[in-house]
Write a protein that holds these residues in place. Structure first.
Motif, PDB file in Angstrom:
ATOM      1  N   VAL A 186      15.015  -6.624  -6.750  1.00  0.00           N
ATOM      2  CA  VAL A 186      14.012  -5.607  -6.462  1.00  0.00           C
ATOM      3  C   VAL A 186      13.236  -6.035  -5.227  1.00  0.00           C
ATOM      4  N   THR A 187      13.230  -5.186  -4.216  1.00  0.00           N
ATOM      5  CA  THR A 187      12.564  -5.500  -2.956  1.00  0.00           C
ATOM      6  C   THR A 187      11.439  -4.519  -2.703  1.00  0.00           C
ATOM      7  N   GLN A 188      10.269  -5.040  -2.396  1.00  0.00           N
ATOM      8  CA  GLN A 188       9.110  -4.194  -2.121  1.00  0.00           C
ATOM      9  C   GLN A 188       8.700  -4.310  -0.650  1.00  0.00           C
ATOM     10  N   THR A 189       8.371  -3.164  -0.079  1.00  0.00           N
ATOM     11  CA  THR A 189       7.956  -3.116   1.325  1.00  0.00           C
ATOM     12  C   THR A 189       6.715  -2.244   1.453  1.00  0.00           C
ATOM     13  N   PRO A 190       5.656  -2.655   2.186  1.00  0.00           N
ATOM     14  CA  PRO A 190       5.491  -3.973   2.800  1.00  0.00           C
ATOM     15  C   PRO A 190       4.998  -4.997   1.778  1.00  0.00           C
ATOM     16  N   LYS A 191       4.834  -6.236   2.188  1.00  0.00           N
ATOM     17  CA  LYS A 191       4.296  -7.275   1.313  1.00  0.00           C
ATOM     18  C   LYS A 191       2.774  -7.303   1.357  1.00  0.00           C
ATOM     19  N   PHE A 192       2.207  -6.942   2.487  1.00  0.00           N
ATOM     20  CA  PHE A 192       0.752  -6.921   2.652  1.00  0.00           C
ATOM     21  C   PHE A 192       0.370  -5.698   3.478  1.00  0.00           C
ATOM     22  N   ARG A 193      -0.813  -5.149   3.181  1.00  0.00           N
ATOM     23  CA  ARG A 193      -1.295  -4.025   3.987  1.00  0.00           C
ATOM     24  C   ARG A 193      -2.794  -3.904   3.807  1.00  0.00           C
ATOM     25  N   VAL A 194      -3.465  -3.595   4.917  1.00  0.00           N
ATOM     26  CA  VAL A 194      -4.895  -3.307   4.888  1.00  0.00           C
ATOM     27  C   VAL A 194      -5.088  -1.879   5.374  1.00  0.00           C
ATOM     28  N   LEU A 195      -5.801  -1.097   4.597  1.00  0.00           N
ATOM     29  CA  LEU A 195      -6.062   0.298   4.948  1.00  0.00           C
ATOM     30  C   LEU A 195      -7.556   0.557   5.008  1.00  0.00           C
ATOM     31  N   LYS A 196      -7.908   1.616   5.695  1.00  0.00           N
ATOM     32  CA  LYS A 196      -9.282   2.095   5.663  1.00  0.00           C
ATOM     33  C   LYS A 196      -9.382   3.219   4.632  1.00  0.00           C
ATOM     34  N   THR A 197     -10.553   3.362   4.058  1.00  0.00           N
ATOM     35  CA  THR A 197     -10.776   4.439   3.090  1.00  0.00           C
ATOM     36  C   THR A 197     -10.375   5.782   3.690  1.00  0.00           C
ATOM     37  N   GLY A 198      -9.602   6.540   2.911  1.00  0.00           N
ATOM     38  CA  GLY A 198      -9.169   7.856   3.365  1.00  0.00           C
ATOM     39  C   GLY A 198      -7.795   7.884   4.003  1.00  0.00           C
ATOM     40  N   GLN A 199      -7.280   6.739   4.400  1.00  0.00           N
ATOM     41  CA  GLN A 199      -5.940   6.698   4.973  1.00  0.00           C
ATOM     42  C   GLN A 199      -4.899   6.873   3.872  1.00  0.00           C
ATOM     43  N   SER A 200      -3.709   7.228   4.320  1.00  0.00           N
ATOM     44  CA  SER A 200      -2.615   7.378   3.366  1.00  0.00           C
ATOM     45  C   SER A 200      -1.518   6.384   3.692  1.00  0.00           C
ATOM     46  N   MET A 201      -0.711   6.073   2.679  1.00  0.00           N
ATOM     47  CA  MET A 201       0.434   5.204   2.919  1.00  0.00           C
ATOM     48  C   MET A 201       1.418   5.331   1.762  1.00  0.00           C
ATOM     49  N   THR A 202       2.611   4.848   2.014  1.00  0.00           N
ATOM     50  CA  THR A 202       3.671   4.855   1.005  1.00  0.00           C
ATOM     51  C   THR A 202       4.215   3.461   0.833  1.00  0.00           C
ATOM     52  N   LEU A 203       4.306   3.038  -0.430  1.00  0.00           N
ATOM     53  CA  LEU A 203       4.931   1.769  -0.768  1.00  0.00           C
ATOM     54  C   LEU A 203       6.366   2.056  -1.196  1.00  0.00           C
ATOM     55  N   LEU A 204       7.280   1.226  -0.682  1.00  0.00           N
ATOM     56  CA  LEU A 204       8.685   1.436  -0.990  1.00  0.00           C
ATOM     57  C   LEU A 204       9.202   0.367  -1.935  1.00  0.00           C
ATOM     58  N   CYS A 205       9.967   0.789  -2.909  1.00  0.00           N
ATOM     59  CA  CYS A 205      10.643  -0.125  -3.820  1.00  0.00           C
ATOM     60  C   CYS A 205      12.127   0.190  -3.806  1.00  0.00           C
ATOM     61  N   ALA A 206      12.944  -0.826  -3.621  1.00  0.00           N
ATOM     62  CA  ALA A 206      14.392  -0.643  -3.619  1.00  0.00           C
ATOM     63  C   ALA A 206      15.027  -1.653  -4.554  1.00  0.00           C
ATOM     64  N   GLN A 207      15.996  -1.170  -5.359  1.00  0.00           N
ATOM     65  CA  GLN A 207      16.715  -2.076  -6.266  1.00  0.00           C
ATOM     66  C   GLN A 207      18.217  -1.889  -6.077  1.00  0.00           C
ATOM     67  N   ASP A 208      18.937  -3.019  -6.194  1.00  0.00           N
ATOM     68  CA  ASP A 208      20.383  -2.990  -5.961  1.00  0.00           C
ATOM     69  C   ASP A 208      21.166  -3.282  -7.222  1.00  0.00           C
TER      70      ASP A 208
END
Lengths: 114, 116
Positions: free
Chosen positions: A4-26
């Motif tokens: 199971v691989t997660q991307t990214p490993k670290f992230r800093v966001l500001k309040t109100g921003q959006s983002m997507t965390l990805l998970c991939a499994q083989d």
């Protein structure tokens, strides 16, 4: 064998921003999960999926959305990040029969919301 | 909802046997009991799983009494590398059609500290 691989490993966001965390499994697992872990707490289930194209709410789903367009990927979205969503996010996968089949976890995404 | 209760922390010494007990009074008939180990900055890792009586693998044993309201993880001859958080998980996703993720809550776990 990545598992199971997660991307990214670290992230800093500001309040109100959006983002997507990805998970991939083989491992060709049917079930996938997103958890969050806060200091001194156990893992709490956010959303899960029992197959491609399906998603369901877990214990703490508010503020998050998920998609499972492909069997191997499970995406976790934050539409408008809030400081309360600062946490470590873990993705996991398993074969059907969650109680009988062990979950395989990624190493987490550490997310800070300022 | 099959909630679990574990000690918050435990201490032991290298070479000792360590037993960690988990209470799960509301366990359902079809529920299995699964234990995970978590090191800092890593995801949990499966250790052992059982339904009743005793299960043993290369790293641990799991003892489950007849009423299944508790379980005990036994780690033989621990080493410093066994210092970690241990979680007991009881529950299942019943079915997608409204079954919900009943019991998929890890709880706070037991922080095991092994000293030289």
């Amino acid at each position: 064998n990545a598992g199971v691989t997660q991307t990214p490993k670290f992230r800093v966001l500001k309040t109100g921003q959006s983002m997507t965390l990805l998970c991939a499994q083989d491992m060709n697992h049917e079930y996938m999960y997103w958890y969050r872990q806060d200091p001194g707490m156990g893992l709490r289930l956010i959303h899960y999926s029992v197959g491609e194209g399906t998603t369901a709410k877990g214990e703490v789903p508010d503020g998050y959305n998920v998609s499972r367009l492909k069997k191997q990927n499970f995406l976790l979205g934050l539409e408008s990040a809030a400081p309360s969503q600062t946490s470590v996010y873990f993705c996991a996968s398993s074969q059907p029969g969650t109680g009988k089949q062990p979950q395989h976890f990624g190493d987490g995404t550490r997310l800070s919301i300022l | 909802l099959a909630k679990t209760t574990q000690p918050i922390s435990m201490d032991s010494y290298e070479g000792q046997e360590v037993n960690i007990t988990c209470s799960h009074n509301n366990i359902a008939t079809n529920d299995y009991i699964t234990w995970y180990q978590q090191f800092p900055s890593q995801g949990p890792r499966f250790i052992i799983q059982g339904y009743k009586t005793k299960v043993t693998n290369e790293v641990a044993s799991l003892f489950i009494p007849a009423d299944r309201k508790s379980s005990t993880l036994s780690l033989p001859r621990v080493s410093l590398s066994d210092t970690a958080v241990y979680y007991c998980l009881v529950g299942d996703i019943r079915s997608y059609s409204g079954g919900g993720a009943d019991g998929l809550t890890f709880g706070k776990g037991t922080h095991l500290i092994i000293q030289p």
